[in-house]
Design an enzyme around this catalytic site. Structure first.
Site, PDB file in Angstrom:
ATOM      1  N   HIS A  28       0.845  -1.200   0.000  1.00  0.00           N
ATOM      2  CA  HIS A  28       0.000   0.000   0.000  1.00  0.00           C
ATOM      3  C   HIS A  28       0.876   1.244   0.000  1.00  0.00           C
ATOM      4  O   HIS A  28       0.622   2.190  -0.724  1.00  0.00           O
ATOM      5  CB  HIS A  28      -0.936   0.013   1.214  1.00  0.00           C
ATOM      6  CG  HIS A  28      -1.920   1.145   1.179  1.00  0.00           C
ATOM      7  ND1 HIS A  28      -2.971   1.250   2.060  1.00  0.00           N
ATOM      8  CD2 HIS A  28      -2.008   2.248   0.386  1.00  0.00           C
ATOM      9  CE1 HIS A  28      -3.663   2.353   1.795  1.00  0.00           C
ATOM     10  NE2 HIS A  28      -3.097   2.974   0.792  1.00  0.00           N
ATOM     11  N   PHE A  40      -2.121   5.247  -8.744  1.00  0.00           N
ATOM     12  CA  PHE A  40      -1.889   4.823  -7.365  1.00  0.00           C
ATOM     13  C   PHE A  40      -0.453   5.149  -6.951  1.00  0.00           C
ATOM     14  O   PHE A  40      -0.206   5.765  -5.907  1.00  0.00           O
ATOM     15  CB  PHE A  40      -2.173   3.323  -7.262  1.00  0.00           C
ATOM     16  CG  PHE A  40      -2.083   2.739  -5.877  1.00  0.00           C
ATOM     17  CD1 PHE A  40      -2.164   3.510  -4.735  1.00  0.00           C
ATOM     18  CD2 PHE A  40      -1.932   1.359  -5.724  1.00  0.00           C
ATOM     19  CE1 PHE A  40      -2.093   2.947  -3.464  1.00  0.00           C
ATOM     20  CE2 PHE A  40      -1.871   0.787  -4.462  1.00  0.00           C
ATOM     21  CZ  PHE A  40      -1.937   1.581  -3.341  1.00  0.00           C
ATOM     22  N   GLU A  80       0.963   7.903  -4.111  1.00  0.00           N
ATOM     23  CA  GLU A  80       1.821   7.531  -2.987  1.00  0.00           C
ATOM     24  C   GLU A  80       3.122   8.340  -2.995  1.00  0.00           C
ATOM     25  O   GLU A  80       3.600   8.769  -1.942  1.00  0.00           O
ATOM     26  CB  GLU A  80       2.124   6.028  -3.026  1.00  0.00           C
ATOM     27  CG  GLU A  80       0.925   5.150  -2.708  1.00  0.00           C
ATOM     28  CD  GLU A  80       0.384   5.390  -1.312  1.00  0.00           C
ATOM     29  OE1 GLU A  80       1.180   5.402  -0.349  1.00  0.00           O
ATOM     30  OE2 GLU A  80      -0.841   5.568  -1.160  1.00  0.00           O
ATOM     31  N   HIS A  95       3.435  10.885   0.068  1.00  0.00           N
ATOM     32  CA  HIS A  95       4.356  10.342   1.071  1.00  0.00           C
ATOM     33  C   HIS A  95       5.825  10.402   0.643  1.00  0.00           C
ATOM     34  O   HIS A  95       6.693  10.796   1.416  1.00  0.00           O
ATOM     35  CB  HIS A  95       3.983   8.891   1.390  1.00  0.00           C
ATOM     36  CG  HIS A  95       2.584   8.729   1.908  1.00  0.00           C
ATOM     37  ND1 HIS A  95       2.217   9.126   3.168  1.00  0.00           N
ATOM     38  CD2 HIS A  95       1.472   8.205   1.319  1.00  0.00           C
ATOM     39  CE1 HIS A  95       0.936   8.854   3.356  1.00  0.00           C
ATOM     40  NE2 HIS A  95       0.461   8.299   2.255  1.00  0.00           N
TER      41      HIS A  95
END
Length: 226
Positions: A61, A111, A115, A119
């Site tokens: 994830h 996706f 991320e 992050h």
């Protein structure tokens, strides 16, 4: 004139140092893997990637910078956008190990971009974009959750297992205590959803977690099929 130039250089240096410090102002990473069977087995739907149904394995994830006080940085550098060309050599591995299950079906690029921008940019002084994704892939190879659970007799067969046995199996295999996150299926059963492990700031070694998120599991957890 020389004095003004010297002052300008010092100001630029201070600005550079401020950006550098802010982009590495965190204490550790959460390395998070999710079970696709639990992602899909809820009241919300999931969609398989355009490359087809992923393998029945935990998928990455994210790799998330965090602080010991429970806070975390996010979206640290809007100028450093995700560039697929920088990870072209990792694409096939990312598709296998970091698949998207969001709807509508996608290739995974959106996706991964999310991320990185939310992050990854918060650790960009330590890990450039390619290094960030490569580090996450390496961590997944070293934290084979499905094998760790199977070795303890915990299978994705729809059965229920104790939270303590799941955590114990992972710690036995990897050497560090995980945090286990659950979600609820349509029948309100608590099911194994995500596993968090903690990693030091260079993203090369697992560590014991300085802090865990708020508990979200009961004592008995379902491990659904996928």
């Amino acid at each position: 004139m020389g004095s003004k130039g010297s002052i300008s250089m010092k100001l630029l240096l201070l600005l550079h140092l401020a950006i550098l410090c802010s982009s590495q102002d965190f204490d550790f990473y959460y390395f998070v893997q999710q079970w696709p069977g639990s992602y899909c087995d809820t009241q919300n739907s999931c969609c398989y990637p355009t490359t087809g149904k992923p393998a029945a394995d935990f998928g990455i994830h994210g790799l998330w910078p965090n602080n010991k006080d429970g806070s975390y940085p996010s979206n640290c550098d809007s100028n450093n956008r995700f560039q697929q060309s920088q990870i072209s050599d990792l694409t096939s591995s990312l598709q296998r190990n970091w698949p998207t299950l969001a709807c509508p079906s996608g290739s995974g690029v959106q996706f991964w971009g999310h991320e990185w921008e939310k992050h990854g940019t918060c650790s960009e002084s330590l890990l450039k974009q390619h290094d960030y994704f490569e580090a996450a892939l390496d961590l997944k190879q070293r934290a084979n959750l499905l094998r760790a659970l199977a070795n303890a007799g915990i299978e994705a067969d729809g059965g229920f297992y104790s939270l303590s046995s799941i955590k114990g199996a992972i710690k036995e295999a990897i050497g560090y205590t995980p945090y286990v996150e659950c979600n609820l299926d349509a029948s309100r059963n608590s099911q194994l959803y995500q596993v968090y492990l903690c990693v030091e700031t260079s993203a090369s070694s697992f560590i014991e977690c300085p802090v865990f998120p708020k508990a979200s599991c009961g004592s008995q957890i379902q491990f659904p099929t996928f």
